[in-house]
Motif scaffolding. Structure first.
Motif, PDB file in Angstrom:
ATOM      1  N   TYR A 213      -1.411   5.495  -2.481  1.00  0.00           N
ATOM      2  CA  TYR A 213      -1.680   6.663  -1.564  1.00  0.00           C
ATOM      3  C   TYR A 213      -2.950   7.739  -1.955  1.00  0.00           C
ATOM      4  CZ  TYR A 213       2.846   4.694   0.224  1.00  0.00           C
ATOM      5  OH  TYR A 213       3.638   4.001   0.767  1.00  0.00           O
TER       6      TYR A 213
ATOM      7  N   ASP B  28       1.690   5.158   6.426  1.00  0.00           N
ATOM      8  CA  ASP B  28       1.236   3.882   5.623  1.00  0.00           C
ATOM      9  C   ASP B  28      -0.056   3.967   5.365  1.00  0.00           C
ATOM     10  OD1 ASP B  28       3.422   2.169   7.996  1.00  0.00           O
ATOM     11  OD2 ASP B  28       3.873   2.464   5.891  1.00  0.00           O
TER      12      ASP B  28
ATOM     13  N   CYS C  77      -3.961  -6.481  -3.547  1.00  0.00           N
ATOM     14  CA  CYS C  77      -3.111  -7.817  -3.877  1.00  0.00           C
ATOM     15  C   CYS C  77      -3.476  -8.037  -5.158  1.00  0.00           C
ATOM     16  CB  CYS C  77      -3.631  -8.935  -2.965  1.00  0.00           C
ATOM     17  SG  CYS C  77      -2.839 -10.589  -3.125  1.00  0.00           S
TER      18      CYS C  77
ATOM     19  N   LEU D  71       0.037  -9.602   3.859  1.00  0.00           N
ATOM     20  CA  LEU D  71       1.179  -8.635   3.755  1.00  0.00           C
ATOM     21  C   LEU D  71       1.228  -8.129   5.422  1.00  0.00           C
ATOM     22  CD1 LEU D  71       2.907  -6.517   2.431  1.00  0.00           C
ATOM     23  CD2 LEU D  71       0.975  -4.880   2.436  1.00  0.00           C
TER      24      LEU D  71
ATOM     25  N   LEU E   5       4.432  -2.547  -4.407  1.00  0.00           N
ATOM     26  CA  LEU E   5       5.333  -2.365  -3.107  1.00  0.00           C
ATOM     27  C   LEU E   5       6.142  -3.628  -2.965  1.00  0.00           C
ATOM     28  CD1 LEU E   5       5.253  -1.206  -0.277  1.00  0.00           C
ATOM     29  CD2 LEU E   5       3.187  -2.754   0.164  1.00  0.00           C
TER      30      LEU E   5
ATOM     31  N   TRP F 270       1.822  -6.873  -4.180  1.00  0.00           N
ATOM     32  CA  TRP F 270       1.119  -6.152  -3.584  1.00  0.00           C
ATOM     33  C   TRP F 270       1.417  -4.521  -4.042  1.00  0.00           C
ATOM     34  CZ3 TRP F 270      -2.603  -6.290  -0.072  1.00  0.00           C
ATOM     35  CH2 TRP F 270      -2.886  -7.553   0.641  1.00  0.00           C
ATOM     36  N   TYR F 271       0.450  -3.756  -4.482  1.00  0.00           N
ATOM     37  CA  TYR F 271       0.420  -2.718  -4.751  1.00  0.00           C
ATOM     38  C   TYR F 271      -0.054  -1.647  -3.820  1.00  0.00           C
ATOM     39  CZ  TYR F 271       1.498  -3.483  -9.681  1.00  0.00           C
ATOM     40  OH  TYR F 271       2.349  -4.058 -10.829  1.00  0.00           O
ATOM     41  N   VAL F 272       0.406  -0.505  -3.431  1.00  0.00           N
ATOM     42  CA  VAL F 272      -0.213   0.486  -2.543  1.00  0.00           C
ATOM     43  C   VAL F 272      -0.647   1.764  -3.345  1.00  0.00           C
ATOM     44  CG1 VAL F 272       2.215   1.348  -2.296  1.00  0.00           C
ATOM     45  CG2 VAL F 272       0.167   1.859  -0.531  1.00  0.00           C
TER      46      VAL F 272
ATOM     47  N   GLN G 227      -9.541 -10.441  -1.011  1.00  0.00           N
ATOM     48  CA  GLN G 227      -9.071  -9.572   0.371  1.00  0.00           C
ATOM     49  C   GLN G 227     -10.094  -9.417   1.244  1.00  0.00           C
ATOM     50  OE1 GLN G 227      -6.776  -6.572  -2.716  1.00  0.00           O
ATOM     51  NE2 GLN G 227      -6.129  -6.155  -0.643  1.00  0.00           N
TER      52      GLN G 227
ATOM     53  N   GLU H 274      -4.352   2.825   0.381  1.00  0.00           N
ATOM     54  CA  GLU H 274      -5.231   1.468  -0.118  1.00  0.00           C
ATOM     55  C   GLU H 274      -4.328   0.523  -0.595  1.00  0.00           C
ATOM     56  OE1 GLU H 274      -8.788   1.996  -0.275  1.00  0.00           O
ATOM     57  OE2 GLU H 274      -9.098  -0.145  -0.846  1.00  0.00           O
ATOM     58  N   TYR H 275      -4.581  -0.844  -0.204  1.00  0.00           N
ATOM     59  CA  TYR H 275      -3.393  -1.828  -0.678  1.00  0.00           C
ATOM     60  C   TYR H 275      -4.174  -2.702  -1.424  1.00  0.00           C
ATOM     61  CZ  TYR H 275      -0.279   0.053   2.582  1.00  0.00           C
ATOM     62  OH  TYR H 275       0.761   1.214   3.192  1.00  0.00           O
TER      63      TYR H 275
END
Lengths: 113, 112
Positions: A39, A85, A91, A76, A47, A35-37, A6, A88-89
């Protein structure tokens, strides 16, 4: 072995602007992509995912990602971001193994009001 | 809803102490995982278990051990904590036929 890159560690973007978070992977075999998120102060949650079929996958909150095999990418995108939104995202890639998922280093998305 | 809970959100321990981190899931999942999360490194797999009393080493098992005596519970043990084990620890679970992992809220461990 698989790996995930990333390129952007932090992405600041103004509210209602579009955003793209980039993800590239390397693998010698077919892969499944996620893809995970995360918060603030929470664990990760899925996600969206690509397992097979249409290369464009969507989430319920307006994100989409496109699997590009030739470029080994799974970027994404969201056309208009919201304050909520901010997160942290991550992959992630799996080479068809339920017990092994490789996560990228993460991209911190900050939405500016 | 799947729920994965971890015994502590924040933990402060001294160097050399034995540390137990507990994880419980309520959805009868076969697979359970322990990761550590560090800035810029993402999540790295420490150990996983695909059944009671079964365990497999992940990418960074050194300095850690695990225990799974019951299906719903997976414990991570630091036999002798060191400062380089200061990190966020995440537990996750999944079924044996799904790629989706469900995560707990994490335990932020500080070793001084």
């Amino acid at each position: 072995a698989q790996s995930v890159t990333q390129l952007d560690s932090q992405v600041p973007v103004f509210e209602e602007a579009p955003v793209e978070l980039r993800c590239n992977y390397s693998s010698s075999v077919s892969v499944y992509l996620f893809w995970y998120v995360q918060y603030p102060n929470q664990g990760l949650q899925l996600l969206l995912k690509y397992l097979s079929g249409s290369t464009l996958v969507e989430s319920i909150n307006g994100f989409e990602a496109e699997f590009n095999k030739s470029q080994t990418s799974f970027h994404l995108r969201k056309p208009s971001v919201h304050i909520s939104d901010t997160a942290e995202y991550f992959c992630a890639v799996s080479a068809a193994s339920y017990d092994k998922v490789i996560f990228g280093p993460g991209t911190s998305l900050s939405v500016i009001p | 809803d799947v729920k994965v809970t971890q015994s502590s959100r924040y933990l402060v321990k001294r160097t050399g102490e034995k540390v137990f981190l507990e994880c419980v899931q309520d959805m009868d999942h076969e697979n359970m995982f322990w990761y550590r999360q560090d800035p810029g490194l993402g999540l790295r797999l420490i150990y996983f278990s695909y059944d009671v009393k079964m365990k497999e080493k992940g990418d960074i098992p050194e300095g850690y051990s695990v225990s799974r005596e019951k299906k719903e519970r997976f414990s991570l043990i630091l036999e002798s904590a060191s400062t380089n084990q200061t990190s966020m620890y995440l537990c996750a679970s999944s079924t044996s036929t799904s790629y989706e992992q469900y995560f707990g809220p994490g335990t932020r461990l500080t070793v001084t």
